[in-house]
Scaffold this motif. Structure first.
Motif, PDB file in Angstrom:
ATOM      1  N   UNK A 198       0.835  -1.204   0.000  1.00 20.96           N
ATOM      2  CA  UNK A 198       0.000   0.000   0.000  1.00 20.96           C
ATOM      3  C   UNK A 198       0.866   1.249   0.000  1.00 20.96           C
ATOM      4  N   UNK A 199       0.533   2.197  -0.852  1.00 17.69           N
ATOM      5  CA  UNK A 199       1.275   3.460  -0.894  1.00 17.69           C
ATOM      6  C   UNK A 199       0.839   4.392   0.225  1.00 17.69           C
ATOM      7  N   UNK A 200       1.312   5.631   0.171  1.00 14.70           N
ATOM      8  CA  UNK A 200       1.010   6.581   1.250  1.00 14.70           C
ATOM      9  C   UNK A 200      -0.398   7.177   1.151  1.00 14.70           C
ATOM     10  N   UNK A 201      -1.044   7.041   0.002  1.00 12.79           N
ATOM     11  CA  UNK A 201      -2.324   7.731  -0.214  1.00 12.79           C
ATOM     12  C   UNK A 201      -3.524   6.909   0.214  1.00 12.79           C
ATOM     13  N   UNK A 202      -4.699   7.363  -0.232  1.00 11.77           N
ATOM     14  CA  UNK A 202      -5.946   6.636   0.010  1.00 11.77           C
ATOM     15  C   UNK A 202      -5.884   5.300  -0.727  1.00 11.77           C
ATOM     16  N   UNK A 203      -6.239   4.215  -0.042  1.00 11.44           N
ATOM     17  CA  UNK A 203      -6.125   2.884  -0.642  1.00 11.44           C
ATOM     18  C   UNK A 203      -7.071   2.702  -1.828  1.00 11.44           C
ATOM     19  N   UNK A 260      -1.358  11.125  -2.255  1.00 10.59           N
ATOM     20  CA  UNK A 260      -0.198  11.527  -1.456  1.00 10.59           C
ATOM     21  C   UNK A 260      -0.334  11.254   0.035  1.00 10.59           C
ATOM     22  N   UNK A 261      -1.535  11.348   0.564  1.00  6.73           N
ATOM     23  CA  UNK A 261      -1.690  11.087   2.006  1.00  6.73           C
ATOM     24  C   UNK A 261      -3.050  10.467   2.275  1.00  6.73           C
TER      25      UNK A 261
END
Ligand SMILES: Nc1ncnc2c1ncn2[C@@H]1O[C@H](COP(=O)(O)OP(=O)(O)O)[C@@H](O)[C@H]1O
Ligand SMILES: [Mg+2]
Length: 335
Positions: free
Chosen positions: A293-298, A312-313
């Motif tokens: 999972x990245x840093x943004x909204x899944x 981004x977050x």
């Protein structure tokens, strides 16, 4: 506390909660490469509530249910807080938790064959639950028959002498619900209790949950893929995605005015009748891999509304009404 932080995950009825989760999380796998199956869950479950949990496979529904009753598989790592009847469940001795599992908490699982002991008669197994509750021996048989009758099992006097394999799947599931009801639990967790059964039996079984709630004021959590089931049976709904509750609120509010793009997509992906056609809009893309999972909204990769900040977050929970909350920064854009 700000308005956004205040009691997201609260229901508005006044009774003391049965379960409270605060920033609850469950991780599996290696410490340096954890799979966060559940994260940052805030939830309050009150007596008499029937709560539905929706979301695609792998969204963490089963992990949430087993986590909140401390029945996770070994190796699971828990964070945050679980209060059961006001006591911190994970700080209690295991012996006490085991006693609660037989008394205060009942669980009905997808495959009834694994939860009934094939070597004992139905009557034996129902009587065992009654005995644990202190029912005197003289009335055990009579009460076991009454318990089966309450879940609309025909010829209960004959059924008590039968073994699980002599019953149909629907019948076995009813026996499990009868056993759950005998224990007079304060909380019943049903994880996809009807997915192995055909539609008419599903209906009957779901009505049993309502009857149990009406009779005992137990709280009931039902995990199901069938949004229609939630619409008909539940008071409140939680929509999960990639381990988080992305929207929660009263069923009429969430289904009538879904606000999170995932809730909208999920509702649109359910077959519905329009005129003479059955239509559905599948959700494009796939549930994300929890390991990467990245840093943004899944949900950003699959979301038709996503903007740069979404990637981004992670979004913060937003409160939309007294009992209605969601996890999306695009509140204004989606009115
Ligand atoms: N015992 C386990 N060990 C490792 N990963 C697990 C375990 N149980 C569940 N998971 C992972 O946690 C995620 C959520 O699973 P689950 O709670 O079963 O979702 P759901 O019930 O919504 O289908 C999935 O990615 C699953 O692979
Ligand atoms: Mg599951």
């Amino acid at each position: 506390m700000t308005a956004t932080q205040a009691s997201i995950g609260e229901a508005s009825t006044g009774e003391a909660p049965i379960v409270e989760l605060r920033d609850f999380g469950v991780a599996f796998g290696m410490k340096d490469r954890p799979i966060h199956a559940v994260r940052a869950v805030d939830l309050t479950v009150r007596p008499g509530e029937i709560i539905g949990i929706a979301g695609e496979s792998g969204s963490g529904k089963s992990t949430l249910c087993t986590g909140l009753i401390r029945a996770l598989s070994p190796g699971a790592r828990v964070s945050g807080q679980v209060l059961f009847g006001g006591r911190s469940l994970y700080d209690l001795p295991m012996r006490e938790v085991a006693a609660m599992h037989g008394r205060d908490i009942a669980m009905v699982l997808q495959n009834p064959m694994t939860s009934l002991d094939p070597l004992y008669t139905i009557g034996n197994q129902v009587r065992e639950v009654l005995k644990r509750r202190g029912v005197p021996s003289a009335s055990l048989r009579e009460q076991a028959v009454a318990a089966l009758k309450r879940v609309h099992i025909t010829a209960p006097e004959m059924r008590v002498g039968q073994f699980p394999h002599q019953l149909s799947g629907g019948m076995r599931q009813r026996v499990l619900i009868a056993m759950a009801a005998c224990a007079s639990p304060r909380l019943l967790v049903a994880d996809e209790p009807t997915s192995a059964l055909d539609a008419t039996i599903q209906d009957e079984i779901l009505l049993l949950f309502r009857e149990l709630r009406d009779r005992t004021n137990a709280a009931v959590l039902i995990v199901t893929h069938e949004l229609e089931v939630i619409r008909r049976v539940c008071d409140r709904v939680l929509v999960m995605y990639a381990g988080r509750i992305v929207e929660q609120g009263p069923v009429s509010t969430v289904f009538g005015n879904p606000r999170h793009p995932y809730t909208r997509a999920l509702l649109a992906s359910t077959p519905r009748v329009e005129g003479t056609d059955v239509v559905l809009t599948p959700i494009p893309g796939q549930v994300p891999d929890l390991k990467t999972l990245g840093p943004g909204c899944a949900f950003a990769d699959r979301c038709t509304h996503a903007v740069d900040p979404c990637r981004q977050s992670r979004p913060e929970p937003r409160r939309l009404g007294p009992d209605h909350a969601m996890l999306c920064r695009l509140e204004g854009a989606l009115q």
